[in-house]
Scaffold this motif. Structure first.
Motif, PDB file in Angstrom:
ATOM      1  N   GLY A   8      28.817  68.403  46.075  1.00 57.24           N
ATOM      2  CA  GLY A   8      28.859  68.608  47.153  1.00 57.24           C
ATOM      3  C   GLY A   8      29.560  70.185  47.172  1.00 57.24           C
ATOM      4  O   GLY A   8      30.467  70.007  46.648  1.00 57.24           O
ATOM      5  N   THR A   9      28.806  70.879  47.780  1.00 53.24           N
ATOM      6  CA  THR A   9      29.464  72.479  47.853  1.00 53.24           C
ATOM      7  C   THR A   9      29.223  72.560  48.785  1.00 53.24           C
ATOM      8  O   THR A   9      28.920  72.229  50.009  1.00 53.24           O
ATOM      9  CB  THR A   9      28.598  73.288  46.836  1.00 53.24           C
ATOM     10  OG1 THR A   9      27.816  73.210  47.806  1.00 53.24           O
ATOM     11  CG2 THR A   9      28.968  72.982  45.367  1.00 53.24           C
ATOM     12  N   GLY A  10      30.358  73.516  49.136  1.00 56.75           N
ATOM     13  CA  GLY A  10      30.228  74.034  50.616  1.00 56.75           C
ATOM     14  C   GLY A  10      32.239  75.064  51.061  1.00 56.75           C
ATOM     15  O   GLY A  10      31.962  76.051  50.065  1.00 56.75           O
ATOM     16  N   SER A  11      31.976  75.876  51.978  1.00 55.51           N
ATOM     17  CA  SER A  11      33.275  76.440  52.331  1.00 55.51           C
ATOM     18  C   SER A  11      34.313  76.077  52.816  1.00 55.51           C
ATOM     19  O   SER A  11      34.288  75.411  53.857  1.00 55.51           O
ATOM     20  CB  SER A  11      32.931  78.151  52.965  1.00 55.51           C
ATOM     21  OG  SER A  11      31.375  77.621  52.699  1.00 55.51           O
ATOM     22  N   GLY A  12      35.299  77.280  53.131  1.00 55.12           N
ATOM     23  CA  GLY A  12      36.335  77.206  53.620  1.00 55.12           C
ATOM     24  C   GLY A  12      37.386  78.118  53.879  1.00 55.12           C
ATOM     25  O   GLY A  12      36.435  79.440  53.572  1.00 55.12           O
ATOM     26  N   VAL A  13      38.108  78.280  55.137  1.00 58.28           N
ATOM     27  CA  VAL A  13      38.449  79.668  55.160  1.00 58.28           C
ATOM     28  C   VAL A  13      39.971  79.100  54.977  1.00 58.28           C
ATOM     29  O   VAL A  13      40.794  78.507  55.962  1.00 58.28           O
ATOM     30  CB  VAL A  13      38.718  79.801  56.510  1.00 58.28           C
ATOM     31  CG1 VAL A  13      38.997  81.147  57.197  1.00 58.28           C
ATOM     32  CG2 VAL A  13      36.759  79.907  57.470  1.00 58.28           C
ATOM     33  N   ILE A  14      40.809  80.301  54.281  1.00 63.71           N
ATOM     34  CA  ILE A  14      42.115  79.847  54.819  1.00 63.71           C
ATOM     35  C   ILE A  14      42.655  80.678  55.316  1.00 63.71           C
ATOM     36  O   ILE A  14      42.559  81.970  56.532  1.00 63.71           O
ATOM     37  CB  ILE A  14      42.670  81.439  53.200  1.00 63.71           C
ATOM     38  CG1 ILE A  14      42.007  80.897  52.057  1.00 63.71           C
ATOM     39  CG2 ILE A  14      43.927  81.113  53.121  1.00 63.71           C
ATOM     40  CD1 ILE A  14      42.461  82.114  50.216  1.00 63.71           C
ATOM     41  N   ILE A  15      43.961  80.411  56.159  1.00 64.80           N
ATOM     42  CA  ILE A  15      44.184  80.149  56.844  1.00 64.80           C
ATOM     43  C   ILE A  15      45.695  81.147  57.169  1.00 64.80           C
ATOM     44  O   ILE A  15      46.470  81.037  58.174  1.00 64.80           O
ATOM     45  CB  ILE A  15      44.118  79.113  58.474  1.00 64.80           C
ATOM     46  CG1 ILE A  15      44.863  77.587  57.769  1.00 64.80           C
ATOM     47  CG2 ILE A  15      42.822  79.168  59.136  1.00 64.80           C
ATOM     48  CD1 ILE A  15      44.783  76.800  58.565  1.00 64.80           C
ATOM     49  N   SER A  16      46.760  80.782  56.218  1.00 66.24           N
ATOM     50  CA  SER A  16      48.081  80.950  55.842  1.00 66.24           C
ATOM     51  C   SER A  16      48.021  81.389  54.805  1.00 66.24           C
ATOM     52  O   SER A  16      47.598  80.712  53.964  1.00 66.24           O
ATOM     53  CB  SER A  16      48.994  79.505  56.268  1.00 66.24           C
ATOM     54  OG  SER A  16      48.718  78.418  55.348  1.00 66.24           O
ATOM     55  N   PRO A  17      49.269  82.242  54.138  1.00 63.96           N
ATOM     56  CA  PRO A  17      49.204  82.160  53.354  1.00 63.96           C
ATOM     57  C   PRO A  17      50.130  81.603  52.079  1.00 63.96           C
ATOM     58  O   PRO A  17      49.856  81.880  50.857  1.00 63.96           O
ATOM     59  CB  PRO A  17      50.647  83.798  53.373  1.00 63.96           C
ATOM     60  CG  PRO A  17      51.557  83.297  54.710  1.00 63.96           C
ATOM     61  CD  PRO A  17      50.115  82.491  55.440  1.00 63.96           C
ATOM     62  N   ASP A  18      50.006  80.611  52.521  1.00 64.00           N
ATOM     63  CA  ASP A  18      50.941  79.381  51.171  1.00 64.00           C
ATOM     64  C   ASP A  18      49.892  78.175  51.046  1.00 64.00           C
ATOM     65  O   ASP A  18      49.775  77.391  50.344  1.00 64.00           O
ATOM     66  CB  ASP A  18      51.700  79.070  51.848  1.00 64.00           C
ATOM     67  CG  ASP A  18      51.820  78.789  53.202  1.00 64.00           C
ATOM     68  OD1 ASP A  18      50.815  78.286  53.635  1.00 64.00           O
ATOM     69  OD2 ASP A  18      52.508  77.574  53.760  1.00 64.00           O
TER      70      ASP A  18
END
Length: 470
Positions: free
Chosen positions: A104-114
């Motif tokens: 399955g595939t989807g998306s995500g959002v990076i919310i911190s530099p680490d």
């Protein structure tokens, strides 16, 4: 005489040419569109006023917001193991089920530099492995830090070594209907796709009347694979996590929905600090007003939340709220419907103080209310359970357990036929003792999907009973 005739002829010809030019080039531009029966209406403006002040869509510049966001949105690949629809000859011969990897595939959002990444819970549900692909095509394995079924939010973590580009949270409460937004994600496995639209509505509930959600609705195109991606404003601030579409085909037909950033941020902060989501409740039950409901209640208001009852162990009770009060605002948020109320409270924790503006007998009042910890939890197979008092536990001759507050519809007929009723005490779930609803939530959250649910309870006759639910 010949000269006069020539002049007259030239004058006549000049007049004919002038009149023809007027008819051909000037008069047709002044024709009223309503007299053109065969002219396509799409060729004309919808207003008769001058459109010299009209600002075309392409003057809204999204290039900066898109540039800031595309590098922070990632592709999520979820590998699960499940029964394959096709069975081999060996499967049939040996009588075994065919287990196959499913992607399955989807998306995500990076919310911190680490490397912390926010996505939807349904994107990563049931995963045996998770792979994250960044916009530069580098790939990393991800681990799940925590999830929340109620809001459909999950928090992941990758170890990239270097600082990563990330998106900052905006204030979704300040987002306005009609405001331009961008949806960024990976629909149909296409990377870094950006679509634009406006906010069509706020506090939208899709639960069919259960009022447990509060989505931002937008007309930015969102398709399968966009789930978990970013909804950002024209500044590139994250104001929502794209989660669902309204469709009869499975593809976008004009409406998409996002979890507001204030809710998503609170869920992430709770998971990072406490390991689970801390829900603060007001302690009232009731319903949203409309003209029909208001008429039945004999009240003049058609907007707001009508309080039908107040929990005695709640901040609302301590603050003096009563049955018949109409909540019209909490802090700076107008309450027109139930999802306005639940949406705002989803951003709060136990012991937070909110200022409730309400009407009582037509008089406007305001009181501070301290939110309390949620003392109820819904077990789909059983119903709503809540924390039991010492007196209730003593009555059932047990030292631990939670009380069945409302039997669920799914199995209520079966359970009642076996003597189970509201007030009975659930003492353990899957052989683990429970003392409060937090224990119940933790057990069910960590239960493997394939494992049955085993509930042990004491009925009103003091008898211990056990029930298994698949």
């Amino acid at each position: 005489m010949k000269k006069i005739a020539t002049l007259v002829l030239v004058s006549v010809l000049g007049g004919i040419i002038t009149l023809s030019a007027y008819k051909l080039f000037l008069e047709k531009d002044n024709i009223n569109p309503t007299t053109q029966a065969n002219t396509s209406l799409s060729a004309f403006p919808v207003s008769n006023f001058s459109n010299s002040g009209f600002i075309p869509e392409n003057t809204v510049d999204f290039t900066s917001a898109a540039e800031k966001t595309v590098h922070t949105v990632v592709h999520v690949k979820n590998t699960t193991t499940g029964n394959s629809g096709q069975m081999t000859f060996e499967d049939l011969f040996y009588g075994r089920s065919s287990q196959r990897p499913q992607i399955g595939t989807g998306s995500g959002v990076i919310i911190s530099p680490d490397g912390y990444i926010i996505t939807n819970n349904h994107v990563i549900s049931g995963s045996s492995s998770l792979l994250i692909t960044l916009n530069d095509n580098s790939t990393y394995e991800a681990k799940i830090i925590g999830t929340d079924d109620k809001t459909d939010i999950a928090l992941l973590k990758i170890e990239a070594g270097d600082d990563l580009p990330y998106t900052t949270f905006g204030d979704s409460d300040q987002a306005k209907i009609g405001e331009w937004v961008l949806a960024v994600g990976n629909p149909f496995n296409l990377t870094s796709t950006v679509t634009a639209g406006i906010i069509s509505a706020k506090s939208r509930d899709l639960t069919g009347g259960r009022n447990t959600q509060s989505f931002i609705q937008t007309d930015a195109a969102v398709n399968p694979g966009n789930s978990g991606g970013a909804l950002v404003n024209s500044n590139g601030d994250l104001i929502g996590i794209n989660t669902a579409i309204s469709s009869q085909t499975g593809s976008y037909i004009g409406y998409s929905f996002a979890v507001p950033s204030n809710i998503a941020r609170k869920v992430v902060e709770d998971i990072m600090e406490y390991g689970n989501v801390q829900n603060g409740i007001l302690g009232v039950t009731g319903g949203a007003l409309n003209s029909g409901f208001a008429e039945r209640l004999s009240v003049n208001e058609t907007e707001g939340f009508y309080i039908d009852s107040v929990d005695e162990n709640s901040g609302a009770y301590e603050a003096g709220l009563e049955t018949g009060d109409i909540i019209i605002k909490i802090d700076r948020v107008k309450i027109s419907k139930f999802s306005d109320l639940t949406g705002y409270l989803s951003t709060k924790r136990p012991d937070d103080v909110v200022h409730v503006s309400y009407l009582r007998n037509g008089n406007l009042k305001e009181v501070p209310v301290t939110l309390v910890r949620n003392q109820t939890y819904t077990i789909p197979q059983l119903g709503i359970v809540k924390n039991a008092s010492k007196e209730e536990l003593k009555k059932y001759n047990t030292s631990n357990g939670v009380k069945i507050s409302v039997l669920g519809e799914s199995y209520s007929k079966y359970l009642r036929a076996n003597g189970v009723q509201e007030g009975d005490i659930v003492t353990s779930i899957n052989n683990i003792k429970v003392a409060n609803v937090d224990d119940v939530q933790e057990i069910i959250r960590n239960k493997p999907v394939s494992e049955p649910l085993r509930i042990e309870l004491i009925n009103s006759r003091g008898e211990m009973e056990r029930y298994n639910f698949n």
